[in-house]
Design an enzyme around this catalytic site. Structure first.
Site, short mmCIF file in Angstrom:
data_model
loop_
_atom_site.label_atom_id
_atom_site.label_comp_id
_atom_site.label_asym_id
_atom_site.label_seq_id
_atom_site.Cartn_x
_atom_site.Cartn_y
_atom_site.Cartn_z
N PRO A 2 38.71 38.24 37.22
CA PRO A 2 37.69 39.06 37.95
C PRO A 2 38.92 40.15 38.56
O PRO A 2 39.71 39.79 39.14
CB PRO A 2 37.24 38.11 39.04
CG PRO A 2 37.38 36.58 38.48
CD PRO A 2 38.65 36.75 37.63
N GLU A 3 38.45 41.27 38.23
CA GLU A 3 39.01 42.37 39.04
C GLU A 3 38.33 42.82 40.37
O GLU A 3 37.29 42.53 40.70
CB GLU A 3 39.55 43.42 37.98
CG GLU A 3 40.20 42.93 36.80
CD GLU A 3 41.04 44.08 36.00
OE1 GLU A 3 40.87 45.16 36.46
OE2 GLU A 3 41.18 43.93 34.89
N ARG A 109 40.47 26.64 36.57
CA ARG A 109 41.85 26.86 36.17
C ARG A 109 42.47 26.63 37.74
O ARG A 109 44.01 26.42 37.49
CB ARG A 109 42.25 28.09 35.86
CG ARG A 109 41.79 28.34 34.38
CD ARG A 109 42.15 29.70 33.95
NE ARG A 109 41.28 30.09 32.61
CZ ARG A 109 41.58 31.22 31.84
NH1 ARG A 109 42.53 32.12 32.33
NH2 ARG A 109 40.63 31.47 30.91
#
Length: 269
Positions: A2-3, A109
């Site tokens: 996600p940016e 993750r």
């Protein structure tokens, strides 16, 4: 990953449910995230939530004398759910609200983080960040001054959080294409006029992505469970070999700083 637009979309999605509420308790099921969750996080009780802000890719929950920071990492998501909602795999942290709902952090993750920030913005992870790309402190003049003497590629330069925050791989490629600048060009060899154009391009690309709800990636959905739509508007990212949307020449693919890059050799100089 996600940016900035995805993080801002998440902030806007969950802010109405948390700002002005009371954080009644925190449940930490898995403390082994990117950085171990501070034991003090699990001890938080009855803290009014003054605001939910964003700095770079960090969400900051203002609890008065401290802030609770959340970084989504590579695959993290936040959902506002009822307290009795069944757990999913990788639901690592719950922030309990006085509304009876829970802000739930899921991260397969475990590259994300939940941070106890007694120092606020002076915390080492936040203290040396560059300007926000949509703030008045960010400009072409700033990019030009900071780039003088730099031999690093302009793409790596604008992806450096000390230069400007939140311009990740997707949006760096899109911004450089819009500005007509080749991603490999040394940062120190770009004129003020071209940096002014690049700053405007970064603003335009990020603002449009935020408006559209962020870019749909494999691991990202908005806080309301719906995917973003900006991926449908990408001009170059992920389109190597396809026609350039401006000149029709095949887009080229390469790597910069171990990151994939797509560009038009004819349009970007």
């Amino acid at each position: 990953m996600p940016e900035l637009p995805e993080v801002e979309t998440t902030r806007r999605g969950i802010e109405p449910y948390v700002a002005g509420r009371v954080l009644t308790a925190v449940t930490v099921r898995e403390p082994r995230l990117r950085w171990p969750v501070d034991a003090r996080v699990g001890d938080l009780r009855d803290r009014p939530i003054r605001a939910l802000r964003r700095r770079a890719k960090y969400l900051l929950m203002d609890l008065g004398d401290l802030e609770l920071g959340i970084h989504l990492g590579m695959s993290g998501t936040l959902r506002v759910v009822e307290a009795d909602t069944p757990l999913r795999k990788h639901d690592h942290v719950d922030l309990h609200l006085d509304s009876g709902r829970v802000l739930r952090f899921n991260d397969p993750r475990r590259f994300g983080a939940v941070l106890y920030l007694a120092e606020g913005l002076s915390h080492p992870l936040l203290a040396n960040l560059g300007p926000e790309p949509l703030d008045d402190t960010f400009s072409g003049d700033w990019l030009y001054r900071r780039s003088r003497g730099r031999k690093v590629s302009v793409k790596s330069f604008i992806m450096d959080n000390a230069t400007v925050v939140g311009v990740g791989n997707i949006y760096a490629q899109e911004s450089l294409f819009l500005a007509g600048i080749h991603p490999s060009r040394p940062a120190g060899r770009i004129s003020l006029a071209r940096y002014q154009r690049l700053a405007l391009s970064i603003r335009a690309v990020l603002a449009k992505a935020i408006e559209a709800g962020g870019t749909t990636l494999r691991d990202f959905t908005r806080a309301d469970g719906q995917p973003g739509y900006f991926a449908q508007q990408l001009r170059v990212y992920g389109r190597a070999g396809q026609p350039c949307p401006q000149c029709g020449a095949p887009l080229r693919g390469g790597r910069h700083g171990q990151r994939s890059t797509v560009f038009c050799a004819a349009c970007q100089r």
